[in-house]
Design an enzyme around this catalytic site. Structure first.
Site, PDB file in Angstrom:
ATOM      1  N   ASP A  35       7.894  60.470 -72.439  1.00 21.39           N
ATOM      2  CA  ASP A  35       8.057  59.971 -73.806  1.00 21.39           C
ATOM      3  C   ASP A  35       6.802  60.335 -74.597  1.00 21.39           C
ATOM      4  O   ASP A  35       5.681  60.067 -74.145  1.00 21.39           O
ATOM      5  CB  ASP A  35       8.261  58.447 -73.776  1.00 21.39           C
ATOM      6  CG  ASP A  35       8.751  57.910 -75.111  1.00 21.39           C
ATOM      7  OD1 ASP A  35       8.077  58.148 -76.140  1.00 21.39           O
ATOM      8  OD2 ASP A  35       9.794  57.243 -75.128  1.00 21.39           O
ATOM      9  N   VAL A 100      17.188  57.549 -80.826  1.00 20.34           N
ATOM     10  CA  VAL A 100      17.681  58.889 -80.476  1.00 20.34           C
ATOM     11  C   VAL A 100      19.034  58.700 -79.788  1.00 20.34           C
ATOM     12  O   VAL A 100      19.136  57.976 -78.781  1.00 20.34           O
ATOM     13  CB  VAL A 100      16.706  59.641 -79.552  1.00 20.34           C
ATOM     14  CG1 VAL A 100      17.277  61.014 -79.189  1.00 20.34           C
ATOM     15  CG2 VAL A 100      15.338  59.799 -80.210  1.00 20.34           C
ATOM     16  N   HIS A 104      19.793  57.505 -72.754  1.00 21.40           N
ATOM     17  CA  HIS A 104      18.577  57.647 -71.945  1.00 21.40           C
ATOM     18  C   HIS A 104      18.091  56.275 -71.502  1.00 21.40           C
ATOM     19  O   HIS A 104      18.391  55.259 -72.138  1.00 21.40           O
ATOM     20  CB  HIS A 104      17.471  58.372 -72.734  1.00 21.40           C
ATOM     21  CG  HIS A 104      17.136  57.724 -74.032  1.00 21.40           C
ATOM     22  ND1 HIS A 104      17.876  57.913 -75.177  1.00 21.40           N
ATOM     23  CD2 HIS A 104      16.152  56.861 -74.378  1.00 21.40           C
ATOM     24  CE1 HIS A 104      17.356  57.224 -76.170  1.00 21.40           C
ATOM     25  NE2 HIS A 104      16.311  56.556 -75.703  1.00 21.40           N
ATOM     26  N   HIS A 106      14.505  54.222 -70.436  1.00 23.74           N
ATOM     27  CA  HIS A 106      13.038  54.208 -70.440  1.00 23.74           C
ATOM     28  C   HIS A 106      12.548  53.644 -69.108  1.00 23.74           C
ATOM     29  O   HIS A 106      13.032  52.593 -68.666  1.00 23.74           O
ATOM     30  CB  HIS A 106      12.508  53.288 -71.546  1.00 23.74           C
ATOM     31  CG  HIS A 106      12.904  53.681 -72.934  1.00 23.74           C
ATOM     32  ND1 HIS A 106      12.024  54.271 -73.808  1.00 23.74           N
ATOM     33  CD2 HIS A 106      14.082  53.561 -73.609  1.00 23.74           C
ATOM     34  CE1 HIS A 106      12.641  54.479 -74.972  1.00 23.74           C
ATOM     35  NE2 HIS A 106      13.884  54.059 -74.873  1.00 23.74           N
TER      36      HIS A 106
HETATM   37  P1  AMP Z   1      15.263  54.922 -78.198  1.00 28.41           P
HETATM   38  O1  AMP Z   1      14.827  53.995 -79.277  1.00 28.41           O
HETATM   39  O2  AMP Z   1      15.656  54.226 -76.941  1.00 28.41           O
HETATM   40  O3  AMP Z   1      16.315  55.855 -78.732  1.00 28.41           O
HETATM   41  O4  AMP Z   1      13.988  55.737 -77.804  1.00 28.41           O
HETATM   42  C1  AMP Z   1      13.733  57.045 -78.113  1.00 28.41           C
HETATM   43  C2  AMP Z   1      12.407  57.377 -77.480  1.00 28.41           C
HETATM   44  O5  AMP Z   1      12.230  58.763 -77.578  1.00 28.41           O
HETATM   45  C3  AMP Z   1      11.189  56.711 -78.125  1.00 28.41           C
HETATM   46  O6  AMP Z   1      10.491  55.991 -77.133  1.00 28.41           O
HETATM   47  C4  AMP Z   1      10.378  57.893 -78.660  1.00 28.41           C
HETATM   48  O7  AMP Z   1       9.003  57.691 -78.489  1.00 28.41           O
HETATM   49  C5  AMP Z   1      10.876  59.029 -77.806  1.00 28.41           C
HETATM   50  N1  AMP Z   1      10.852  60.350 -78.399  1.00 28.41           N
HETATM   51  C6  AMP Z   1      11.193  60.714 -79.652  1.00 28.41           C
HETATM   52  N2  AMP Z   1      11.102  62.053 -79.815  1.00 28.41           N
HETATM   53  C7  AMP Z   1      10.716  62.548 -78.602  1.00 28.41           C
HETATM   54  C8  AMP Z   1      10.455  63.869 -78.106  1.00 28.41           C
HETATM   55  N3  AMP Z   1      10.575  64.953 -78.865  1.00 28.41           N
HETATM   56  N4  AMP Z   1      10.074  63.992 -76.810  1.00 28.41           N
HETATM   57  C9  AMP Z   1       9.940  62.909 -76.010  1.00 28.41           C
HETATM   58  N5  AMP Z   1      10.169  61.654 -76.428  1.00 28.41           N
HETATM   59  C10 AMP Z   1      10.555  61.460 -77.694  1.00 28.41           C
END
Ligand code: AMP
Length: 142
Positions: A35, A100, A104, A106
């Protein structure tokens, strides 16, 4: 009603190799990568290759392979960072905190007395992400 999957989301681009990521694990069905805005040292994301927004529209067949890798990564990050525990988080739609829209999970190593940093907070330096990814790869290989 669940919205349609958008193949233009940033994790779909990572899966297609259109934007870079620090991958720590990949098999036929699942990819794990760092992340970029970690909520703690070694914060890793695990995603299926199969497209879905989140668990609300995912094929149930996705979850077995996905969670097998979540477990592997949880064990590896605990070992790699000598953590005291591991937090799993998974968000479904914006009201829950999802930002996103590709399913996924975490995986965040935890240390006694150290709180999580904010979600989608500060960008980590690429060299730190690369170093942490190396440690996780080594733990996965051992
Ligand atoms: P969520 O709120 O569960 O959709 O989390 C999305 C996660 O993706 C967040 O923890 C962000 O920090 C992470 N994130 C966003 N863009 C990227 C990227 N390009 N590469 C890796 N992690 C990312």
């Amino acid at each position: 009603m669940v919205e349609a999957y958008d193949p233009g989301n940033i994790f779909a681009k990572i899966l297609r190799g259109e934007i870079p990521s620090h991958r720590v694990y990949e098999d036929d069905a699942v990819v794990a990568f760092m992340d970029v805005m970690p909520q703690g040292m070694g914060h890793t994301l695990v995603m299926p290759k199969a497209p879905s927004r989140n668990i609300l529209d995912a094929d149930p067949a996705t979850f077995g392979p996905l969670f097998a890798v979540v477990q592997k990564v949880a064990v590896a990050v605990k070992k790699a960072f000598d953590a005291d525990g591991v937090t799993l988080m998974q968000f479904n739609e914006s009201a829950s905190g999802q930002t996103v829209y590709h399913l996924h999970v975490h995986v965040v190593p935890r240390f006694e007395g150290v709180p999580l940093k904010p979600h989608s907070g500060q960008m980590e330096k690429p060299e730190v992400l690369a170093e942490n990814a190396d440690k996780i790869r080594a733990a996965l290989a051992s």
